[in-house]
Write a protein that holds these residues in place. Sequence first.
Motif, PDB file in Angstrom:
ATOM      1  N   SER A  41       0.664  -1.128   0.074  1.00  0.00           N
ATOM      2  CA  SER A  41      -0.016  -0.060  -0.049  1.00  0.00           C
ATOM      3  C   SER A  41       0.739   1.281  -0.038  1.00  0.00           C
ATOM      4  O   SER A  41       1.894   1.399   0.885  1.00  0.00           O
ATOM      5  CB  SER A  41      -0.980   0.033   1.235  1.00  0.00           C
ATOM      6  N   THR A  90       3.408  -5.702   1.675  1.00  0.00           N
ATOM      7  CA  THR A  90       2.677  -6.992   2.021  1.00  0.00           C
ATOM      8  C   THR A  90       3.102  -8.085   1.493  1.00  0.00           C
ATOM      9  O   THR A  90       2.951  -9.263   1.685  1.00  0.00           O
ATOM     10  CB  THR A  90       1.120  -6.945   1.355  1.00  0.00           C
ATOM     11  N   GLN A 125       0.320   7.540  -7.747  1.00  0.00           N
ATOM     12  CA  GLN A 125      -0.784   7.017  -6.819  1.00  0.00           C
ATOM     13  C   GLN A 125      -1.098   7.702  -5.715  1.00  0.00           C
ATOM     14  O   GLN A 125      -0.465   8.415  -5.128  1.00  0.00           O
ATOM     15  CB  GLN A 125      -0.062   5.323  -6.392  1.00  0.00           C
ATOM     16  N   SER A 138      -2.295   7.808  -1.639  1.00  0.00           N
ATOM     17  CA  SER A 138      -2.156   7.269  -0.114  1.00  0.00           C
ATOM     18  C   SER A 138      -3.214   6.106   0.068  1.00  0.00           C
ATOM     19  O   SER A 138      -4.328   6.113  -0.256  1.00  0.00           O
ATOM     20  CB  SER A 138      -2.143   8.451   0.945  1.00  0.00           C
ATOM     21  N   GLY A 139      -2.614   5.065   0.311  1.00  0.00           N
ATOM     22  CA  GLY A 139      -3.487   3.683   0.735  1.00  0.00           C
ATOM     23  C   GLY A 139      -3.592   2.876  -0.659  1.00  0.00           C
ATOM     24  O   GLY A 139      -4.153   1.839  -0.643  1.00  0.00           O
ATOM     25  N   SER A 147      -3.364  -0.120  -3.495  1.00  0.00           N
ATOM     26  CA  SER A 147      -2.623  -1.063  -3.361  1.00  0.00           C
ATOM     27  C   SER A 147      -1.784  -1.052  -4.664  1.00  0.00           C
ATOM     28  O   SER A 147      -2.552  -0.778  -5.842  1.00  0.00           O
ATOM     29  CB  SER A 147      -3.470  -1.982  -3.416  1.00  0.00           C
TER      30      SER A 147
END
Length: 176
Positions: free
Chosen positions: A28, A54, A153, A155-156, A158
Amino acid sequence: MAPPPPPAPAVATEAGESVEIGSHMVGSVVLLADVKDPTFSSGALGAGTAVEPTEGKLYAPADGKITVAFPTGHAYGLRTEDGLDLLMHIGMDTVELDGKHFEPKVAKGDTVKRGDVIAEFDIPAIKAAGYPLATPMVITNSKKAAASVEDVQVSGASVTSADSLLKVALKAKANA
């Protein structure tokens, strides 16, 4: 596993040409300003972004050459074919682990392609040892080499190694 990303653009020589820097991790997006280390979050080391991983792999975000490979496996430098110097630092204060839970896959001087694995690391073990894993990627020569650096992208979001994180408008190269 995601398909390999498209080839990087040719070496830039004109001011204003834009290049995209890929994600250095699966995870993320974390805005650089939100990284819990003032040296990174203040932008003192350069413009950039971060990813909370992740998956325990660090990927080459662009084609280039490894310029720094810490023996502890926690940080790497990459000079892109476009002349950008990238610093990727796995987690915060992880140098204190002295290489434990890190497995380098490259050495200084190695040539890499976008999507190549640079290092592997053990997320649960590093977190259990008390270290945050948000991993910044900054352009250490951004003031000299980039006219602008924009987050691609939010924030947060994937991301995988096939996604782009930064759009960089290049300044003209010296002797171009």
